[in-house]
Scaffold this motif. Structure first.
Motif, PDB file in Angstrom:
ATOM      1  N   ASN A 376       0.789  -1.227   0.000  1.00 21.26           N
ATOM      2  CA  ASN A 376       0.000   0.000   0.000  1.00 21.26           C
ATOM      3  C   ASN A 376       0.823   1.280   0.000  1.00 21.26           C
ATOM      4  O   ASN A 376       0.288   2.348  -0.309  1.00 21.26           O
ATOM      5  N   TRP A 377       2.095   1.207   0.363  1.00 21.56           N
ATOM      6  CA  TRP A 377       2.875   2.429   0.515  1.00 21.56           C
ATOM      7  C   TRP A 377       4.187   2.341  -0.271  1.00 21.56           C
ATOM      8  O   TRP A 377       4.914   1.354  -0.171  1.00 21.56           O
ATOM      9  N   LYS A 378       4.450   3.404  -1.027  1.00 26.56           N
ATOM     10  CA  LYS A 378       5.660   3.439  -1.847  1.00 26.56           C
ATOM     11  C   LYS A 378       6.289   4.836  -1.763  1.00 26.56           C
ATOM     12  O   LYS A 378       5.601   5.859  -1.867  1.00 26.56           O
ATOM     13  N   LEU A 379       7.609   4.857  -1.609  1.00 26.86           N
ATOM     14  CA  LEU A 379       8.369   6.096  -1.582  1.00 26.86           C
ATOM     15  C   LEU A 379       9.205   6.189  -2.857  1.00 26.86           C
ATOM     16  O   LEU A 379       9.888   5.228  -3.227  1.00 26.86           O
ATOM     17  N   THR A 380       9.164   7.341  -3.513  1.00 27.88           N
ATOM     18  CA  THR A 380       9.964   7.589  -4.718  1.00 27.88           C
ATOM     19  C   THR A 380      10.852   8.804  -4.490  1.00 27.88           C
ATOM     20  O   THR A 380      10.375   9.848  -4.019  1.00 27.88           O
ATOM     21  N   PHE A 425       8.581  11.863  -3.055  1.00 21.46           N
ATOM     22  CA  PHE A 425       7.132  11.829  -2.837  1.00 21.46           C
ATOM     23  C   PHE A 425       6.694  10.431  -2.395  1.00 21.46           C
ATOM     24  O   PHE A 425       7.335   9.419  -2.707  1.00 21.46           O
ATOM     25  N   LEU A 426       5.600  10.424  -1.663  1.00 19.24           N
ATOM     26  CA  LEU A 426       5.066   9.213  -1.043  1.00 19.24           C
ATOM     27  C   LEU A 426       3.669   8.962  -1.578  1.00 19.24           C
ATOM     28  O   LEU A 426       2.807   9.846  -1.534  1.00 19.24           O
ATOM     29  N   ASN A 427       3.446   7.767  -2.114  1.00 21.67           N
ATOM     30  CA  ASN A 427       2.115   7.314  -2.512  1.00 21.67           C
ATOM     31  C   ASN A 427       1.644   6.265  -1.528  1.00 21.67           C
ATOM     32  O   ASN A 427       2.395   5.338  -1.200  1.00 21.67           O
ATOM     33  N   GLY A 428       0.413   6.411  -1.054  1.00 26.05           N
ATOM     34  CA  GLY A 428      -0.083   5.441  -0.095  1.00 26.05           C
ATOM     35  C   GLY A 428      -1.578   5.230  -0.181  1.00 26.05           C
ATOM     36  O   GLY A 428      -2.311   6.033  -0.767  1.00 26.05           O
ATOM     37  N   LYS A 429      -2.018   4.117   0.407  1.00 25.00           N
ATOM     38  CA  LYS A 429      -3.439   3.791   0.472  1.00 25.00           C
ATOM     39  C   LYS A 429      -3.792   3.418   1.891  1.00 25.00           C
ATOM     40  O   LYS A 429      -3.032   2.727   2.580  1.00 25.00           O
ATOM     41  N   ALA A 430      -4.953   3.895   2.330  1.00 24.39           N
ATOM     42  CA  ALA A 430      -5.424   3.597   3.680  1.00 24.39           C
ATOM     43  C   ALA A 430      -6.941   3.586   3.656  1.00 24.39           C
ATOM     44  O   ALA A 430      -7.575   4.026   2.683  1.00 24.39           O
ATOM     45  N   ILE A 439      -3.246   8.646  -0.980  1.00 23.76           N
ATOM     46  CA  ILE A 439      -2.519   9.775  -0.413  1.00 23.76           C
ATOM     47  C   ILE A 439      -1.253  10.038  -1.224  1.00 23.76           C
ATOM     48  O   ILE A 439      -0.534   9.101  -1.597  1.00 23.76           O
ATOM     49  N   LEU A 440      -1.010  11.304  -1.479  1.00 23.92           N
ATOM     50  CA  LEU A 440       0.209  11.743  -2.152  1.00 23.92           C
ATOM     51  C   LEU A 440       0.795  12.905  -1.365  1.00 23.92           C
ATOM     52  O   LEU A 440       0.102  13.881  -1.086  1.00 23.92           O
TER      53      LEU A 440
END
Length: 791
Positions: A376-380, A425-430, A439-440
């Motif tokens: 669910n969470w990824k950092l780029t 930037f951080l992409n996530g789901k909750a 979420i961005l």
């Protein structure tokens, strides 16, 4: 004797049947994502055997006619956690092996975007756009030009026919195929590469398509998403990356009119057995002349990429691009005349045979790290550097007399650009209760420094021996060809023409999903700080801009959306009064409907928008290459409607079609040089009506299987010119261009032949300039023939 021979044949055949049957094993299965969706377009291979297939839209794969033995089935793609399973097959078995990936459906769409088998349609943006959502659910008009589109249309650079594939996009000033300047929704589109804003006064250097995977056009407000993006839109060039295949490659060769010769090589594979270290290498060499004498553009590019899967969760990619261009005088495409547009032959030139060739060189480095904390969470994180150097000249007249006598001045036009960027930037789901969240959050920073030298000029002609456009004489200008003084460094020579901009920004976005994500509400905000120095004047500014979007899925393949976005863009430019340009501010509103048709094979987007901008810059008609001034308008409003269609209509039949109605005008009266530009005056650089289409059909069966035909047109009406014209000046006529060709492909070979400007019309764009006109003509009917071999 005949009976005995027949008996022997029958006995041998009976013994052969079991052996043949043993060669007819099958392996099939299904690949699912972590959240249970079908994983389409994922590579499934038999490890070490050089055999691979791709999953279909249902996530299913199948291997046929497999020999008895032990095999390792491997599911892989760059950015995916590799999955492997061992099996033994024998005795005409059909073995079913299923896989479950650790990635979600949305993550998978991002990973396999470059491997999508839909020829002209891509369903998800690249990670560099930061949107962790399919295009169908994104509350904005985003159009993606695929690799197949570029190949079918034989597009060689960013300035070579790309714009026909997106609604409402027009191109300004050709600049010898060295810069790409395109407009959309009434203003210049910001130029991005892999999510980095490379826009400058004239740059960036137009990207060669040899190292480009696809191109993303973000229509309308994009400042929040892409840092300092123009509110009318941006284009993002996404470069080729390793795909994770054992070995893949393609070589192509193209010949064309005006002595065009072009060769490319694309190599893609693994650097170690584990597949954790991958590479991609693209090489290109091209030479071509023009329909105008003394005009040429020779270039080459080198683009290596290496990616390393540090762990199952972390991928590091390093990319280097080098482009080198050697071309004729930068302004050689311009033609000047006192009595209107297109009054001279389209092969007419004001250049000279003995002018020193111009050169441009660009180095760029991109370092990208992607880390998946979980599904669910990824950092780029991304670092980028771009260095550009240009040593050139530009012919521009100091006077154009009614009888055609011209005094041509030759200006020096040297430039050096040094850009540095950083992004995290951080992409996530909750999930909170029944509400889902995409979420961005991120940080952007950039330092863009530029030096220019256009301070040296020398007339080629004088009044005793002018250059007459109606009776031109080449090779002996009375003042000779000047030698510019480059004994000092460009930094020293351009000290008074230095432009530097530093920006930093923070942003946060939450897309809230209601009713099982059928209703999606986007709430976002961005804070931007900018410090810039331009022509020895320093300014600082900061602003918070909100963003609100709503997207609703009426049914699984149809969504409607609305978007509100505020704009804040610092500007660079020179105003005659000496004032510093004020930042662009304004509001942007967009509504639209998107639909996927026939199981997602093709897509349509219909959008309506209004962009209100304060302080927009526009070309100053009194400027010259040595003094490129701009006008600052009070307020402008751009309104329009856009329609885009792309995808496979029927098996083998692919279509791209678009139309845009654009109206961009001054909405508040502006005083310039003591004269008032009244409300309602058209803004420069767009066409009110813009329509394009490209159709490709490949025969699916029979003796002509693999052969096909393609063709398309571009049409523009009610065109405004590049810069402001005076009262009573001519308008540019409507524009219609017809292109088309044939192709044939079988196994690893593809032949493509296209004809451009089939109707052989005199096509051009230009502007009035004081008491004369200038324009650039396009080539007459011309041809290209390509052969490509995949290995």
């Amino acid at each position: 004797m005949n009976t005995l021979r027949l008996l022997n044949v029958l006995i041998l055949s009976l013994f052969s049947i079991p052996a043949l049957c043993q060669q007819n094993n099958s392996i099939k299965g299904k690949v699912l994502t972590a959240d249970g969706h079908a994983a389409a377009n994922v590579s499934v291979g038999l490890k070490g055997k050089g055999i691979a297939v791709t999953t279909d839209n249902d996530g299913e794969y199948r291997f046929e006619k497999i020999k008895d033995g032990s095999y390792i089935i491997r599911v892989s793609a760059i950015g995916l956690k590799t999955a492997e399973k061992s099996i033994i097959v024998s005795g005409n078995q059909t073995v079913n092996i299923n896989f479950s990936l650790s990635e979600s459906a949305d993550q998978l769409k991002e990973v396999v975007v470059s491997g999508n088998k839909k020829k002209y349609k891509i369903d998800a943006p690249s990670s560099s756009l930061r949107l962790d959502a399919p295009l169908l659910e994104t509350p904005q008009n985003i159009q993606i030009i695929s690799t197949a589109t570029l190949a079918d249309q034989q597009i060689t650079s960013m300035s070579d026919g790309v714009i026909r594939n997106v609604s409402g996009v027009t191109r300004l000033e050709h600049w010898g195929d060295i810069y790409t300047r395109v407009n959309t929704r009434g203003a210049r589109a910001a130029a991005f590469r892999n999510g980095i804003n490379l826009t400058s006064d004239w740059g960036p250097l137009t990207e060669d398509m040899s190292f480009v995977d696809h191109i993303e056009f973000v229509k309308g407000p994009s400042g929040f998403m892409m840092s300092n993006g123009e509110p009318s839109g941006i284009y993002n060039v996404v470069t080729k990356k390793p795909t994770g295949k054992d070995f893949n490659g393609e070589a192509s060769f193209t010949i064309g009119s005006y002595d065009m010769y072009r060769g490319t090589v694309d190599l893609d594979g693994k650097l170690n057995k584990s597949g954790k270290l991958l590479y991609r290498l693209n090489l290109m060499r091209q030479m071509k002349n023009s329909h105008r004498a003394y005009e040429f553009n020779d270039r080459y590019s080198i683009a290596p990429v290496i990616s390393y899967q540090i762990s199952d969760k972390t991928l590091l990619t390093a990319e280097y691009n080098y482009q080198h261009v050697k071309l004729s005088d930068l302004g050689s495409a311009y033609v000047f005349a006192p009595d209107g547009f297109a009054t001279l032959p389209r092969n007419f030139t004001m250049s000279e045979p003995d002018l020193k060739p111009n050169t441009a060189k660009e180095h760029s480095v991109f370092l990208n790290m992607q880390h998946h904390f979980n599904t669910n969470w990824k950092l780029t994180a991304q670092l980028a550097y771009v260095g550009f150097n240009q040593e050139s000249s530009d012919i521009w007249p100091s006077s154009v007399a009614p009888n055609g006598d011209v005094i041509r001045d030759l200006y020096i036009f040297d430039a050096a650009l040094n850009y540095k960027f950083g992004q995290v930037f951080l992409n996530g789901k909750a999930t909170t209760g029944k509400v889902s969240h995409r979420i961005l959050a991120g940080i952007d920073a950039g330092d863009k420094g530029r030096y220019y030298d256009w301070g040296q000029t020398s007339p080629l002609d004088d009044l005793s021996k002018p250059f007459n456009i109606y009776n031109p004489v080449y090779g002996a200008p009375i003042n000779g060809i000047p030698e510019f003084d480059r004994s000092k460094s460009l930094k020293e020579r351009g000290a008074n023409n230095r432009v530097n901009q530093y920006y930093g920004s923070l942003y946060l976005q939450d897309e809230l999903g209601f009713i099982e994500n059928k209703v999606r509400l986007t709430l976002a905000g961005r804070f931007t700080y900018v410090k810039q120095s331009e022509y020895n004047e320093d300014t600082k500014d900061k602003k918070f801009t909100p963003r609100v979007g709503l997207s609703v899925s009426i049914e699984p393949q149809t969504s409607v959306y609305g978007l509100f976005d505020q704009t804040f863009i610092p500007q660079t430019g020179s105003i005659k009064s000496g004032e510093q340009p004020k930042p662009i501010t304004g509001n942007n509103i967009e509504f639209g409907i998107k639909r996927d048709w026939f199981d997602g094979r093709w897509n349509t987007t219909l959008a309506a928008y209004r962009i209100l901008k304060n302080n927009e810059l526009s070309p100053d008609p009194t400027s010259t290459p040595a003094a490129p001034f701009s006008l600052q308008l009070g307020q402008s409003t751009t309104k329009g409607i856009e329609f885009d269609l792309r995808g496979q209509i029927l098996p083998g039949l692919n279509l791209i079609a678009n139309y845009a109605l654009t109206d961009s005008r001054v909405s508040k009266a502006t005083e310039v040089y003591g004269e008032v530009i009244p409300a309602g005056t058209k803004i420069t650089g767009y066409a009110k009506h813009n329509a394009n289409a490209w159709l490709s059909y490949k025969i699916q069966a029979g003796t002509l299987k693999g052969a096909g035909i393609s063709g398309g047109f571009s049409y523009q009406a009610d065109r405004s010119s590049w810069s402001w014209g005076g009262a009573g000046t001519q308008e540019m006529p409507s524009y219609f261009k017809l292109d088309g060709g044939i192709f044939w492909e079988k196994d690893k070979i593809r032949l493509t032949a296209n004809a451009f400007n089939i109707l052989d019309d005199y096509l051009y764009s230009g502007a009035s300039y004081g008491d004369y006109y200038y324009w650039q003509s396009e080539a007459p009917r011309n041809y290209r023939l390509s052969i490509a071999y995949k290995f």
